[in-house]
Design a protein around this motif. Structure first.
Motif, short mmCIF file in Angstrom:
data_model
loop_
_atom_site.label_atom_id
_atom_site.label_comp_id
_atom_site.label_asym_id
_atom_site.label_seq_id
_atom_site.Cartn_x
_atom_site.Cartn_y
_atom_site.Cartn_z
N GLY A 185 42.99 -67.17 -85.37
CA GLY A 185 44.55 -67.24 -85.51
C GLY A 185 44.33 -68.14 -84.00
O GLY A 185 45.50 -68.90 -84.14
N LYS A 186 43.05 -69.05 -83.87
CA LYS A 186 44.19 -70.51 -82.63
C LYS A 186 43.45 -71.35 -83.20
O LYS A 186 43.51 -72.98 -82.77
CB LYS A 186 42.55 -70.08 -82.15
CG LYS A 186 42.84 -68.96 -80.74
CD LYS A 186 42.08 -69.02 -79.86
CE LYS A 186 42.65 -68.38 -78.36
NZ LYS A 186 43.94 -68.70 -78.20
N GLY A 187 43.48 -71.37 -84.98
CA GLY A 187 43.32 -71.73 -85.54
C GLY A 187 42.26 -73.36 -86.37
O GLY A 187 42.37 -73.84 -87.00
N TYR A 188 40.94 -71.91 -86.40
CA TYR A 188 40.18 -72.68 -86.36
C TYR A 188 39.29 -72.78 -88.02
O TYR A 188 39.77 -71.22 -88.33
CB TYR A 188 38.49 -72.03 -85.16
CG TYR A 188 38.84 -73.27 -84.01
CD1 TYR A 188 38.34 -74.16 -83.87
CD2 TYR A 188 39.51 -72.70 -83.23
CE1 TYR A 188 38.43 -75.00 -82.82
CE2 TYR A 188 39.89 -73.05 -82.05
CZ TYR A 188 39.28 -74.53 -82.04
OH TYR A 188 39.32 -75.60 -80.40
N ALA A 228 49.80 -76.94 -88.52
CA ALA A 228 50.87 -76.12 -89.39
C ALA A 228 51.91 -76.61 -87.79
O ALA A 228 52.98 -76.48 -88.05
CB ALA A 228 50.32 -74.69 -89.13
N GLY A 229 51.79 -76.65 -87.05
CA GLY A 229 52.45 -76.74 -85.85
C GLY A 229 53.28 -77.99 -85.66
O GLY A 229 54.63 -78.62 -85.95
N GLU A 237 55.98 -78.01 -89.04
CA GLU A 237 57.38 -77.60 -88.00
C GLU A 237 57.68 -78.05 -87.73
O GLU A 237 59.31 -77.97 -88.06
CB GLU A 237 56.48 -75.92 -87.35
CG GLU A 237 55.71 -75.13 -88.20
CD GLU A 237 55.44 -73.61 -87.10
OE1 GLU A 237 55.67 -73.72 -86.24
OE2 GLU A 237 54.73 -72.93 -88.16
N LYS A 269 46.04 -74.85 -87.25
CA LYS A 269 47.64 -74.37 -86.21
C LYS A 269 48.19 -75.91 -85.92
O LYS A 269 48.91 -75.87 -85.81
CB LYS A 269 46.95 -73.89 -85.59
CG LYS A 269 48.42 -72.93 -84.75
CD LYS A 269 47.16 -72.13 -83.61
CE LYS A 269 48.93 -70.98 -83.06
NZ LYS A 269 48.25 -69.98 -82.47
N TRP A 322 44.10 -75.45 -80.01
CA TRP A 322 44.40 -75.10 -81.32
C TRP A 322 43.32 -75.64 -81.40
O TRP A 322 43.10 -76.93 -82.10
CB TRP A 322 45.82 -76.23 -81.48
CG TRP A 322 47.63 -75.00 -80.84
CD1 TRP A 322 47.05 -74.36 -80.24
CD2 TRP A 322 48.44 -75.23 -81.54
NE1 TRP A 322 48.81 -74.18 -80.45
CE2 TRP A 322 49.16 -74.40 -80.97
CE3 TRP A 322 49.09 -76.31 -82.60
CZ2 TRP A 322 50.75 -74.42 -81.04
CZ3 TRP A 322 50.37 -76.46 -82.40
CH2 TRP A 322 51.54 -75.24 -81.82
#
Length: 88
Positions: free
Chosen positions: A61-64, A8-9, A12, A5, A1
């Protein structure tokens, strides 16, 4: 990640923002850049602007972050030309 991301993880999962930002911030920028470049190196070279856009979306999408993505693309992933000719 990537860092976006990862933050965000952690959010969450209820990790306090101040803690998650400090932890992610402790990773050197060069590490995030190296990881983005390594991931990109595993993909075929873009042959068109559409391919380049797909790679951008994939890494995002991978969080970069966009600065990591664009530098990785600019450093080692020029558009591949056809039959040795440049296309504008």
């Amino acid at each position: 990640w990537g860092p976006v991301k990862l933050l965000a993880g952690l959010r969450e999962r209820g990790v306090a923002e101040v803690i998650s930002e400090r932890v992610v911030g402790e990773v050197a920028e060069r590490i995030w850049q190296e990881k983005a470049t390594e991931l990109l190196a595993r993909r075929p070279a873009p042959e068109s602007e559409a391919d380049r856009a797909r790679l951008i979306r994939w890494l995002a999408g991978k969080g970069y972050r966009m600065d990591h993505i664009l530098k990785a693309l600019d450093d080692g992933r020029p558009l591949r030309t056809f039959a040795g000719h440049d296309h504008d």
